[in-house]
Design an enzyme around this catalytic site. Structure first.
Site, PDB file in Angstrom:
ATOM      1  N   GLY A  88      -1.591  -3.124   5.723  1.00 50.67           N
ATOM      2  CA  GLY A  88      -2.474  -4.237   6.023  1.00 50.67           C
ATOM      3  C   GLY A  88      -3.100  -4.133   7.401  1.00 50.67           C
ATOM      4  O   GLY A  88      -3.659  -3.101   7.791  1.00 50.67           O
TER       5      GLY A  88
ATOM      6  N   THR B 244       0.831  -1.196   0.000  1.00 45.92           N
ATOM      7  CA  THR B 244       0.000   0.000   0.000  1.00 45.92           C
ATOM      8  C   THR B 244       0.870   1.252   0.000  1.00 45.92           C
ATOM      9  O   THR B 244       1.984   1.243   0.503  1.00 45.92           O
ATOM     10  CB  THR B 244      -0.888  -0.009   1.260  1.00 45.92           C
ATOM     11  OG1 THR B 244      -1.677  -1.190   1.261  1.00 45.92           O
ATOM     12  CG2 THR B 244      -1.804   1.202   1.321  1.00 45.92           C
TER      13      THR B 244
END
EC number: 2.3.2.2
Length: 571
Positions: free
Chosen positions: A464, A381
């Site tokens: 996450g 991410t």
């Protein structure tokens, strides 16, 4: 089997209680002597993200008169070039945006849905008990490009072509690969080799990842960006890019159709909040996990954490127990609200927190925490944040989930497809069960904090399951312990793993506690005495970026994650 994804760095674990990080050979001057760098200060505009070239692309847009929305798109597009294992137009995005003109917060859910032609029966017929984490079966429709256009159309003043100009040029001429990114890239080589188009796109001579400082080019991504710049989102959802992805899917046992892409939409949603010690903390409602941070804050607020001490055993224990309680609810109640009526308001209420707090034992680690009953009677991410000269604020997160997502580049598009579909449950009774044209549970969450109705702090922590935990720890560091925006990110972090997850996997006893070296040996011993399974670990603690808005001085204070390659830049 329980899925645990470390999206922002490999986790290295050791049982040694006294493992320590190398110490610098000097001590910085100033109030925060253990800080990795100074807070970045600027008056007009600022961008903070995980790569300097991306931050600079966004800053150039701000200087040219673009809004925070324009700069966020430019920054994200550049990140798709320079940090391709973590993000890209094969993934989804979420945004919280403060529009200074209307004095209002807006939420954007730009996550995609499962194919119309896939179902739980699909996997039962294949003899699969869970959805694979790589390959075409893990795909959901990428929402990124549609999200760009929604954000630009509502809050931007530049064209999409202007937003993408710098990223196109960099993809064509190449960029030197930075240190942390090179490490993540190298770890994905074996899985990328399984797919010819992934190999051709991301590996040098079809064999290796680019080395630190080596110039890497991605002409196919530049071509896709140029098509989007010229044709808008139609190029991605109805034009050549959609057609190439669907054709690849059909050749390789996938379930995408052109209708999946043509029917894709983003959703503007109302952010939700809780008040923590006078600060309103804002997250987006499910299908993301943002409200887990609000639940944790509600559980922690009754305790005098400042008195207990920063990263003391008592503070860490309370944090861990609050996390377990929140994540037990996350595993059961977080899903696509278009398919189920979710108890979001109840979950983030102070009343519900008081009920759940009865399960918190201050002296003992809990084991296999059950979900509560909020219907009361009475996962790689990137994160970026931008504030512009008009004090519009953009908290923006974007991801393809695992490193290089599904590992699959479909044809010559120049980017990997996300594997978010693997977060669906195959349990017929689970709220997050796989159904056609449904959004899966998401881990990526942006955040913002307001004070007295004005933006105070625009921030996020990628990584996450670490994200909600990181959101809470950053705020505790600032609000309870008085750390500045940079020191709050530098401080040693805690990560708990082993909770039940939204795929239906069970909890794992009391789970595992991972600690960075800055937590004292005394705290480690005391946590073990309470029954926690504790390890010193390197990596996996996420990636933080933040901008504090000092309204009194008219100054922006920026910080970026020392565990990453990033930068905060302003003017």
């Amino acid at each position: 089997m329980h899925r645990f994804f470390v999206l922002c760095g490999v986790l290295f674990m050791t049982a040694a209680a006294d493992a320590q990080s190398p110490q610098a050979g000097y001590e910085r001057s100033g109030a925060m002597r253990n800080q990795s760098r100074s807070v970045v200060m600027a008056r007009h505009g600022m961008v903070a993200t995980s790569h300097p070239l991306a931050a600079q692309a966004g800053l150039d847009v701000l200087k040219a008169g673009g809004t925070a929305a324009d700069a966020a798109i430019a920054t994200n597009a550049m990140l798709g070039v320079v940090e391709p294992m973590s993000c890209g137009i094969g993934g989804d995005l979420f945004v919280i945006y403060w529009d200074n003109k209307t004095q209002k917060l807006y939420g954007l859910n730009a996550s995609g849905r499962s194919p119309y032609n896939i179902s739980r029966k699909t996997f039962a017929d294949k003899g699969l008990s869970e959805i694979p984490s790589d390959g075409v079966l893990s795909w959901s429709v990428p929402g990124c490009v549609h999200g760009w256009e929604e954000l630009r159309g509502k809050f931007g003043n530049q064209t999409l072509a202007e937003n993408l100009q710098a990223a196109i040029a960099t993809a064509e001429e190449g960029f030197p690969v930075s240190e942390v990114i090179a490490g993540g890239w190298k770890s994905s080589v074996p899985s990328l080799r399984d797919w010819p188009d992934s190999t051709a796109t991301y590996l040098i001579d079809g064999e290796r990842a680019p080395a630190v400082g080596e110039v890497f080019r991605n002409p196919n991504l530049a071509k896709s960006y140029r098509q989007i710049a010229e044709q808008g989102p139609a190029a991605f959802y109805r034009g050549p890019i959609a057609k190439e992805i669907v054709a690849f899917s059909e050749r390789n046992g996938g379930y995408f159709s052109l209708k999946d892409f043509a029917d894709h939409t983003s959703t503007w949603v109302e952010p939700v909040s809780t008040n923590y010690r006078g600060y309103d903390v804002w997250e987006l409602p499910p299908n993301g996990q943002g409200i887990a941070a609000l639940q944790m804050l509600n559980l922690l607020e009754p305790y005098d954490l400042k008195k207990l001490g920063h990263n003391s055993a008592e503070t860490i224990h309370l944090f861990l127990e609050a996390k377990k309680l929140a994540f037990a609810d996350r595993a059961k109640f977080y899903a696509d609200p278009d398919f189920e009526k979710l108890p979001t308001a109840e979950l983030i209420s102070k009343e519900y927190a008081r009920e759940r707090a009865k399960l918190l034992d201050r002296n003992k680690a809990s084991v296999d925490v059950p979900a509560g009953n909020p219907r009361l009677e009475t996962c790689d991410t990137v994160y970026l944040t931008v504030v512009d000269k008009d004090r519009n604020c953009c908290s923006f997160i974007q991801s393809i989930f695992n490193g290089f997502g599904s590992q699959v580049v479909p044809g010559n598009v120049g980017f990997a497809m996300q594997n978010r579909g693997c977060l669906f449950a195959l349990d017929d009774m689970h709220l997050n069960r796989l159904e056609p044209h449904k959004r899966p549970f998401h881990t990526i969450i942006p955040a913002m904090v307001t004070k007295d109705g004005k933006p105070w702090f625009c921030y996020g922590v990628m990584g996450g399951d670490m994200q909600a935990q990181g959101h809470v720890q950053i705020l505790l560091n600032m609000i309870d312990f008085g750390l500045n925006v940079q020191a709050a990110g530098d401080a040693a972090r805690v990560m708990h793993t082993g909770s039940a997850d939204p795929t239906g996997s069970p909890a794992n006893g009391s789970g595992t506690v991972h600690l960075e070296a800055g937590v004292s040996d005394e705290a480690v011993a005391a946590l073990r005495a309470k029954g926690h399974k504790v390890f010193r670990s390197r990596g996996g603690y996420g990636g933080y970026q933040g901008i504090l808005i000092d309204g009194q001085q008219g100054v922006l204070q920026g910080a970026t994650e020392p565990r990453k390659d990033g930068a905060a830049v302003g003017y």
